[in-house]
Design a protein around this motif. Structure first.
Motif, PDB file in Angstrom:
ATOM      1  N   LEU A   1     -51.790  -1.956-105.746  1.00  0.00           N
ATOM      2  CA  LEU A   1     -53.306  -2.093-106.017  1.00  0.00           C
ATOM      3  C   LEU A   1     -53.606  -1.036-107.029  1.00  0.00           C
ATOM      4  O   LEU A   1     -52.767  -0.094-107.350  1.00  0.00           O
ATOM      5  CB  LEU A   1     -54.436  -1.751-104.759  1.00  0.00           C
ATOM      6  N   ARG A   2     -54.793  -1.432-107.966  1.00  0.00           N
ATOM      7  CA  ARG A   2     -55.108  -0.385-108.947  1.00  0.00           C
ATOM      8  C   ARG A   2     -56.693  -0.073-108.774  1.00  0.00           C
ATOM      9  O   ARG A   2     -57.483  -0.964-108.755  1.00  0.00           O
ATOM     10  CB  ARG A   2     -54.911  -0.985-110.389  1.00  0.00           C
ATOM     11  N   LEU A   3     -56.891   1.212-108.884  1.00  0.00           N
ATOM     12  CA  LEU A   3     -58.345   1.507-108.808  1.00  0.00           C
ATOM     13  C   LEU A   3     -58.817   1.924-110.318  1.00  0.00           C
ATOM     14  O   LEU A   3     -58.326   2.912-110.952  1.00  0.00           O
ATOM     15  CB  LEU A   3     -58.576   2.881-107.982  1.00  0.00           C
ATOM     16  N   ARG A   4     -59.832   1.229-110.749  1.00  0.00           N
ATOM     17  CA  ARG A   4     -60.411   1.457-111.908  1.00  0.00           C
ATOM     18  C   ARG A   4     -61.877   1.258-111.902  1.00  0.00           C
ATOM     19  O   ARG A   4     -62.319   0.179-111.513  1.00  0.00           O
ATOM     20  CB  ARG A   4     -59.824   0.394-113.170  1.00  0.00           C
TER      21      ARG A   4
ATOM     22  N   PRO B   1     -51.144  -2.992 -93.792  1.00  0.00           N
ATOM     23  CA  PRO B   1     -52.366  -2.172 -93.293  1.00  0.00           C
ATOM     24  C   PRO B   1     -53.205  -1.312 -94.063  1.00  0.00           C
ATOM     25  O   PRO B   1     -54.230  -1.257 -94.037  1.00  0.00           O
ATOM     26  CB  PRO B   1     -51.720  -1.380 -92.177  1.00  0.00           C
ATOM     27  N   VAL B   2     -52.542  -0.630 -95.089  1.00  0.00           N
ATOM     28  CA  VAL B   2     -53.120   0.162 -95.929  1.00  0.00           C
ATOM     29  C   VAL B   2     -53.939  -0.639 -97.088  1.00  0.00           C
ATOM     30  O   VAL B   2     -55.149   0.019 -97.372  1.00  0.00           O
ATOM     31  CB  VAL B   2     -52.160   1.261 -96.733  1.00  0.00           C
ATOM     32  N   ALA B   3     -53.297  -1.623 -97.413  1.00  0.00           N
ATOM     33  CA  ALA B   3     -54.076  -2.685 -98.244  1.00  0.00           C
ATOM     34  C   ALA B   3     -55.168  -3.098 -97.608  1.00  0.00           C
ATOM     35  O   ALA B   3     -56.522  -3.358 -98.274  1.00  0.00           O
ATOM     36  CB  ALA B   3     -53.340  -3.603 -98.949  1.00  0.00           C
ATOM     37  N   GLU B   4     -55.343  -3.539 -96.358  1.00  0.00           N
ATOM     38  CA  GLU B   4     -56.621  -3.910 -95.632  1.00  0.00           C
ATOM     39  C   GLU B   4     -57.616  -2.789 -95.700  1.00  0.00           C
ATOM     40  O   GLU B   4     -58.709  -3.185 -95.952  1.00  0.00           O
ATOM     41  CB  GLU B   4     -56.002  -4.427 -94.424  1.00  0.00           C
TER      42      GLU B   4
END
Length: 474
Positions: free
Chosen positions: A368-371, A413-416
């Motif tokens: 995942l990427r946070l932008r 789980p973390v992606a959720e």
């Protein structure tokens, strides 16, 4: 003797005419001399001898020339002084203007700073009062549930609520392949800040099961360009030897990437810019199994993953009690006890405004990427694929990060949690500024909220572009 009167008259006339003629001639001679004296100037050197006159004339001319030269020098000096005076006047005026501007700017800046400080102090005081009141109200509301006896009905926190403290296990795992309840790692690599954590899930703690995930951070020294390898491996939820298989997958992948490091480095350097249209669909994945169709990079990655699959299969057979690799090659249940899904990320190090990454893996792990405060998926594997049997199902993708981006290599789980509307926003606010302490990062991953998955494992990379822009350690 008698004289003739007529002759006397003639004689008198002749005498008179001669006298008149003499007077006229004298007058004419006088006028002519006067005219000659006026037309011809008087030569001052007329009375002198010729050599002396020339010498005197030359002396006078020399003096006249010297006087003219002195006059020219005086005029030039006067003009130079005029120019200097003009420049001095301009310099003085510029200094006066600069001094006036500086004093005005300093006065204005001091006034603005005073106003800003007063405004900030007022806003901070108001926010502190509001925050204290909110925390007091929240603590008062949660106090009955937090301090109620165990076994009684407790009110669960909503998924988006900030945690009060990290969860603490109340019993040790019972499995034979058990490992530490949690592990945390990290490093500050100039402009790239990296943190990693693997935590046993709440359900596994309640059931007494061991953690089956593993994480790894390492530098691939075999690649000429400094490159970071980040790996997240998730063992099968009920696999007997899944924890050992996950750890073996991480270590074996690091060794395999190093084995092909030089060729991978040349391919990565030749690689073009990622296609922004492939932000969610994995680029580089092909249904065909021909390495030539997938490209040289896909062939190298697939060869490395096949080596990892053989290593994981050896763990399943050795831990399962077989004496050799071929002894139980026909027993699929042995491989099922050590199934592993993984995602790996190769990231360029150093100061870069556009940092290139290559993600590859299989299973339900993802990147995942946070932008701009929004989480987006940039890579996913084949959910059903697992090692050691499905190495050919490998997917890979290229993507880039800009300064202030955050990349998370995580298990399902973390992606959720991150993709959840409320809790994802909480994680985004917590991790937006980067460089958390290891214990703080561990507490965030170990947040006391429930999710449908099991263990939580994640590697986070904060990209600040240049080392000088990275935040200082708190």
């Amino acid at each position: 003797m008698e004289t003739d009167p007529l002759a006397l008259d003639v004689l008198y006339l002749l005498l008179l005419a001669s006298v008149v003629l003499c007077g006229v001639l004298g007058l004419a001679l006088r006028r002519a001399s006067r005219r000659r004296s006026v037309a011809t100037p008087v030569d001052p050197y007329q009375g002198l001898l010729a050599p002396e006159a020339d010498r005197t004339r030359r002396q006078h001319e020399t003096q006249l020339t010297g006087m003219r030269a002195e006059r020219d020098q005086a005029l030039a000096a006067n003009q130079h002084l005029h120019f200097q005076l003009t420049e001095l006047r301009g310099s003085i005026e510029a200094r006066i203007a600069a001094e006036v501007d500086g004093r005005l700017a300093a006065a204005l800046e001091a006034r603005v700073e005073a106003a800003v400080e007063a405004r900030v102090a007022a806003v901070l005081e108001a926010r502190v009062e509001a925050g204290v009141a909110a925390r007091l109200a929240e603590a008062s509301a949660q106090a009955p549930a937090r301090f109620a006896p165990r076994g009684s009905d407790q009110v669960q926190e909503p998924p988006g609520a900030p945690p009060q403290s990290p969860a603490v296990p109340h019993q040790l795992p019972l499995g034979r392949d058990c490992a530490a309840d949690s592990t945390v790692d990290g490093a500050d690599l100039g402009p790239l800040i990296v943190r990693a954590a693997s935590v046993r899930g709440p359900r596994q703690r309640e059931d007494g099961e061991h953690r089956r995930d593993a994480v790894l951070l390492g530098l691939v020294t075999e690649i000429p360009t400094p490159t970071l390898l980040s790996v997240v491996a998730a063992g099968a939820p009920r696999g007997l030897w899944s924890q050992s298989a996950a750890q073996r997958a991480c270590r074996s992948l690091a060794a395999q990437v190093g084995r092909y490091g030089e060729r991978l480095g040349s391919v990565l350097d030749r690689g073009g810019d990622p296609d922004p249209r492939t932000a969610t669909l994995p680029a580089g994945y092909a249904a065909a199994r021909d390495e030539a169709e997938d490209g040289e990079l896909a062939g190298l990655l697939r060869a490395a993953v096949r080596g990892v699959g053989r290593s994981v299969g050896f763990v399943a057979r050795s831990e399962g009690g077989a004496t050799s690799i071929g002894a139980d090659a026909a027993v699929p249940e042995t491989d099922a006890e050590a199934e592993v899904a993984f995602t790996a990320l190769l990231s360029e190090l150093g100061d870069r405004q556009r940092r290139r990454h290559v993600a590859f893996g299989l299973g339900d792990t993802c990147v995942l990427r946070l932008r701009n405060g929004v989480w987006e998926t940039v890579f996913t594997g084949v959910p059903e694929a697992r090692l050691p049997t499905d190495a050919d199902e490998l997917r890979w993708a290229r993507f880039e990060t800009r300064p202030i981006d955050l990349v998370a290599v995580c298990t399902a789980p973390v992606a959720e949690l991150l993709l959840c509307d409320d809790l994802g926003g909480w994680f985004a606010r917590r991790w937006a500024h980067g460089r958390p302490h290891l214990t703080e990062f561990f507490s965030d991953v170990n947040v006391r909220v429930r999710c449908s998955g099991g263990d939580r494992s994640v590697v986070c990379l904060w990209d600040f572009g240049e080392a000088r822009r990275a935040p200082e350690p708190a």
